[in-house]
Design a protein around this motif. Sequence first.
Motif, mmCIF file in Angstrom:
data_model
loop_
_atom_site.group_PDB
_atom_site.id
_atom_site.type_symbol
_atom_site.label_atom_id
_atom_site.label_comp_id
_atom_site.label_asym_id
_atom_site.label_seq_id
_atom_site.Cartn_x
_atom_site.Cartn_y
_atom_site.Cartn_z
ATOM 1 N N ALA A 1 -1.663 -4.995 -27.240
ATOM 2 C CA ALA A 1 -2.074 -6.347 -27.645
ATOM 3 C C ALA A 1 -2.380 -6.426 -29.137
ATOM 4 C CB ALA A 1 -3.305 -6.773 -26.837
ATOM 5 N N ARG A 2 -2.991 -5.377 -29.668
ATOM 6 C CA ARG A 2 -3.358 -5.408 -31.087
ATOM 7 C C ARG A 2 -2.139 -5.108 -31.965
ATOM 8 N NH1 ARG A 2 -8.338 -2.383 -29.201
ATOM 9 N NH2 ARG A 2 -10.168 -3.511 -29.990
ATOM 10 N N THR B 1 -10.440 3.975 -30.880
ATOM 11 C CA THR B 1 -10.529 4.815 -32.078
ATOM 12 C C THR B 1 -9.953 3.976 -33.220
ATOM 13 O OG1 THR B 1 -8.340 5.776 -31.709
ATOM 14 C CG2 THR B 1 -10.212 6.977 -30.807
ATOM 15 N N GLY C 1 -4.378 2.950 -30.943
ATOM 16 C CA GLY C 1 -5.637 3.706 -30.999
ATOM 17 C C GLY C 1 -6.787 3.091 -30.235
ATOM 18 N N THR D 1 0.714 -8.731 -25.851
ATOM 19 C CA THR D 1 -0.256 -8.680 -24.755
ATOM 20 C C THR D 1 0.456 -8.854 -23.420
ATOM 21 O OG1 THR D 1 -1.898 -9.677 -26.218
ATOM 22 C CG2 THR D 1 -2.374 -9.745 -23.847
ATOM 23 N N ALA E 1 -15.848 9.085 -32.535
ATOM 24 C CA ALA E 1 -15.868 10.062 -33.612
ATOM 25 C C ALA E 1 -16.037 11.497 -33.124
ATOM 26 C CB ALA E 1 -16.993 9.739 -34.593
ATOM 27 N N ILE F 1 -6.145 0.200 -19.710
ATOM 28 C CA ILE F 1 -7.064 -0.659 -20.472
ATOM 29 C C ILE F 1 -8.416 -0.709 -19.749
ATOM 30 C CG2 ILE F 1 -5.119 -1.990 -21.363
ATOM 31 C CD1 ILE F 1 -5.650 -4.186 -19.480
ATOM 32 N N GLY G 1 -15.785 7.629 -20.152
ATOM 33 C CA GLY G 1 -16.265 6.889 -21.319
ATOM 34 C C GLY G 1 -15.946 7.550 -22.641
ATOM 35 N N THR H 1 -10.206 5.548 -19.900
ATOM 36 C CA THR H 1 -11.355 6.450 -19.755
ATOM 37 C C THR H 1 -12.260 6.058 -18.597
ATOM 38 O OG1 THR H 1 -13.048 7.628 -21.016
ATOM 39 C CG2 THR H 1 -12.917 5.252 -21.391
ATOM 40 N N GLY I 1 -3.170 5.364 -22.728
ATOM 41 C CA GLY I 1 -1.800 4.875 -22.624
ATOM 42 C C GLY I 1 -0.833 5.728 -23.434
ATOM 43 N N GLY J 1 -4.109 2.767 -26.339
ATOM 44 C CA GLY J 1 -5.252 3.618 -26.658
ATOM 45 C C GLY J 1 -4.876 5.055 -26.334
ATOM 46 N N TRP K 1 -17.685 -4.012 -31.726
ATOM 47 C CA TRP K 1 -16.830 -3.784 -30.558
ATOM 48 C C TRP K 1 -17.212 -4.682 -29.390
ATOM 49 C CZ3 TRP K 1 -12.651 -0.765 -31.138
ATOM 50 C CH2 TRP K 1 -12.647 0.116 -32.222
ATOM 51 N N CYS L 1 -18.204 -1.306 -25.944
ATOM 52 C CA CYS L 1 -18.064 0.114 -26.233
ATOM 53 C C CYS L 1 -19.392 0.790 -26.031
ATOM 54 C CB CYS L 1 -17.653 0.306 -27.689
ATOM 55 S SG CYS L 1 -15.883 0.428 -27.851
ATOM 56 N N LEU M 1 -10.799 -5.960 -18.974
ATOM 57 C CA LEU M 1 -9.532 -6.505 -19.483
ATOM 58 C C LEU M 1 -8.442 -6.435 -18.423
ATOM 59 C CD1 LEU M 1 -9.652 -5.116 -23.118
ATOM 60 C CD2 LEU M 1 -10.057 -7.453 -22.343
HETATM 61 C C1 LIG Z 1 -18.300 2.654 -31.517
HETATM 62 C C2 LIG Z 1 -17.725 3.638 -30.541
HETATM 63 C C3 LIG Z 1 -18.135 4.953 -30.563
HETATM 64 C C4 LIG Z 1 -17.602 5.878 -29.668
HETATM 65 N N1 LIG Z 1 -17.957 7.167 -29.801
HETATM 66 C C5 LIG Z 1 -17.280 8.106 -29.099
HETATM 67 C C6 LIG Z 1 -17.422 9.472 -29.423
HETATM 68 O O1 LIG Z 1 -18.150 9.817 -30.368
HETATM 69 N N2 LIG Z 1 -16.737 10.393 -28.703
HETATM 70 C C7 LIG Z 1 -15.893 10.015 -27.694
HETATM 71 O O2 LIG Z 1 -15.273 10.901 -27.089
HETATM 72 N N3 LIG Z 1 -15.731 8.722 -27.369
HETATM 73 C C8 LIG Z 1 -16.398 7.755 -28.057
HETATM 74 N N4 LIG Z 1 -16.176 6.432 -27.803
HETATM 75 C C9 LIG Z 1 -15.353 6.069 -26.620
HETATM 76 C C10 LIG Z 1 -13.832 6.233 -26.845
HETATM 77 O O3 LIG Z 1 -13.472 5.490 -27.962
HETATM 78 C C11 LIG Z 1 -13.099 5.712 -25.624
HETATM 79 O O4 LIG Z 1 -13.548 6.372 -24.469
HETATM 80 C C12 LIG Z 1 -11.573 5.924 -25.670
HETATM 81 O O5 LIG Z 1 -11.060 5.746 -26.955
HETATM 82 C C13 LIG Z 1 -10.925 4.981 -24.684
HETATM 83 O O6 LIG Z 1 -9.514 5.086 -24.681
HETATM 84 P P1 LIG Z 1 -8.652 4.245 -23.639
HETATM 85 O O7 LIG Z 1 -7.242 4.530 -23.950
HETATM 86 O O8 LIG Z 1 -9.147 4.482 -22.279
HETATM 87 O O9 LIG Z 1 -8.988 2.707 -23.942
HETATM 88 P P2 LIG Z 1 -8.797 1.856 -25.275
HETATM 89 O O10 LIG Z 1 -8.957 2.697 -26.463
HETATM 90 O O11 LIG Z 1 -9.692 0.679 -25.144
HETATM 91 O O12 LIG Z 1 -7.275 1.378 -25.230
HETATM 92 C C14 LIG Z 1 -6.852 0.258 -24.525
HETATM 93 C C15 LIG Z 1 -5.798 -0.472 -25.352
HETATM 94 O O13 LIG Z 1 -5.222 -1.516 -24.566
HETATM 95 C C16 LIG Z 1 -5.038 -2.666 -25.369
HETATM 96 N N5 LIG Z 1 -4.985 -3.809 -24.441
HETATM 97 C C17 LIG Z 1 -6.009 -4.391 -23.761
HETATM 98 N N6 LIG Z 1 -5.548 -5.360 -22.956
HETATM 99 C C18 LIG Z 1 -4.190 -5.396 -23.101
HETATM 100 C C19 LIG Z 1 -3.140 -6.182 -22.511
HETATM 101 N N7 LIG Z 1 -3.391 -7.108 -21.582
HETATM 102 N N8 LIG Z 1 -1.875 -5.931 -22.915
HETATM 103 C C20 LIG Z 1 -1.604 -4.960 -23.841
HETATM 104 N N9 LIG Z 1 -2.555 -4.205 -24.404
HETATM 105 C C21 LIG Z 1 -3.838 -4.399 -24.051
HETATM 106 C C22 LIG Z 1 -6.222 -2.646 -26.311
HETATM 107 O O14 LIG Z 1 -5.960 -3.394 -27.476
HETATM 108 C C23 LIG Z 1 -6.368 -1.142 -26.591
HETATM 109 O O15 LIG Z 1 -5.626 -0.755 -27.722
HETATM 110 C C24 LIG Z 1 -16.679 5.477 -28.683
HETATM 111 C C25 LIG Z 1 -16.268 4.161 -28.663
HETATM 112 C C26 LIG Z 1 -16.758 3.253 -29.592
HETATM 113 C C27 LIG Z 1 -16.223 1.871 -29.604
#
Ligand SMILES: Cc1cc2nc3c(=O)[nH]c(=O)nc-3n(C[C@H](O)[C@H](O)[C@H](O)COP(=O)(O)OP(=O)(O)OC[C@H]3O[C@@H](n4cnc5c(N)ncnc54)[C@H](O)[C@@H]3O)c2cc1C
Lengths: 438, 77
Positions: free
Chosen positions: A31-32, A39, A36, A227, A55, A256, A418, A410, A12, A9, A372, A381, A260
Amino acid sequence: MTVAIVGAGLAGLTAATELAALGIDVVVFEARDRVGGRTHGVEVAPGQWADAGAAYLGSRHTELTALISRLGLATTPTSTEGQSRFSLRDGDPVTTDGRFPPVSAVALGELFDLLDEVTAAIRPDAPWESANAAALDAETVTEWVERSVRHADARLFFPLFLGEMMAADPDDISVLHMGFYLASGGGLQFLNAFEGGAQESRVDGGAHQIGELLAAKLGDRLRLSETVRSIAETDASVVLTTDGGTWDAEAVVVAIPPLLADAIEFHPAPPARSGSGVAPGCAIKVQLVYPSPLWRAEGLSGWSVSADGPLLSTVDDSPPGGVGVLTGFVTGAEAKRFGALTADRQRARVLAQTRRLFPSLPDPIGYHRTDWLNDPHSRGCYAALFGPGDWVATGPTLTTPHGRVHWAGTETSTEFFGLMEGAIRSGRRAAAEIAGTR
Amino acid sequence: MSTDLVVDGMIRTFSRVLRSDDVTPDSDFFELGGDSLLATRVLSAVAREFGPELTIGDLLVAPTPSALAKLIEVELS
Ligand SMILES: Cc1cc2nc3c(=O)[nH]c(=O)nc-3n(C[C@H](O)[C@H](O)[C@H](O)COP(=O)(O)OP(=O)(O)OC[C@H]3O[C@@H](n4cnc5c(N)ncnc54)[C@H](O)[C@@H]3O)c2cc1C
């Protein structure tokens, strides 16, 4: 030796990019079969994209804004001009000028005063150390509303406000978490606003491009569909077991969501990442596609808010100069009910509601739904929701490294928790921790 | 209640809500950065301190502390 990153994401990918820029070997496990995380783009017409995940962004999201321009991407303002539609009570939806809901302004003022008071009581950098943390963390937001919100209109509007802002059900979060979220995101005023606030613009062409461009630079250091199942520390290194084999690393960044992270087997075991009350945020996004933004010709902005669901709100997410896109949000308890319906039933309910809200629109030419809440790689989410007791239990070790294991994502950022901005800041912090120990 | 007291009360409310030290009896709420969300907080203060439940439309036609004070007095009489 290599630094391993779990999760591709924004958190990472940022950590990996920063470490690689320092000449450190990295490998990223995702994992996927795509990068992203939360996103994700949906192609609403050939070459035109909408955001199925995150978004919106605003001027205070400084790291995200800088990253967007470094990657050569642009932003586009969120379109909000025109009249809104509200369906808050029995009877036909009503039209209003601007985004202000047709409820008592005095009632809303009282509600916002109360929310501001809660926000001011929180230490945003360490909410578990706020003066009254234990009491604020023990109460659910539902209980707080019962106790402090008097006006009927404020009680009517509050769950919609919370659903829109946090994708939360008032039963699921503590008062401390709500106040923290408001403080962390820059306060009620900024978080709530489109123009001048956190929803001011979108990434032109979709936020998913950020991850894709970061991933392209990482090349074969990124391993998709792999994963991470266990992380075991030895004297000299840390061993990751993935679906594809075992890897030796000098350090690990676990980027993550907390629910998770707790599914990974750790040796030795760290303090739990998610407290017993942590619930997944509940957001399902729906995109309705039209030949063009037809509502604009009637003076409507596309913005609507409904208390009678399934869509809590709709917003105009049309790509500039392209097809018309109305994005609908299903959040909170309604997302749990809606998510359990068959895809056909979901679609029928969304279309019926859209006909009521926008009677002059034809049925859409395209329909996309992204759930989500029930996605095993996100488990909710926009972000994890901390319930009663969670901040006090997990806050103190939120970012404390566990031996060679560092934490990002996040949900580990007390700034812009978040949000995409929080994810990026957490990735930078984790990379700096590791770079600092070498 | 004297008009001056109501004007003073409104200046204090505008200052608190707008986080500004520059509010005078003739300052326009919207020109000082007020929007509809902040307007609701002025209206809740009016209701709390003086009683009348005004609307955002009222604030649009009476956007200064002195104009708002006059409106409040009309409502109270
Ligand atoms: C519908 C929706 C609307 C949103 N709207 C907004 C917005 O308008 N503005 C904003 O700023 N934020 C918004 N957000 C929040 C934003 O998307 C997140 O805060 C941000 O993208 C999180 O990033 P991250 O890297 O922390 O986590 P994630 O994006 O969740 O990344 C974690 C990654 O780890 C992978 N993973 C999980 N477990 C494992 C494992 N065991 N081994 C390997 N890989 C693994 C997952 O597949 C994922 O790709 C929204 C989210 C959603 C779902």
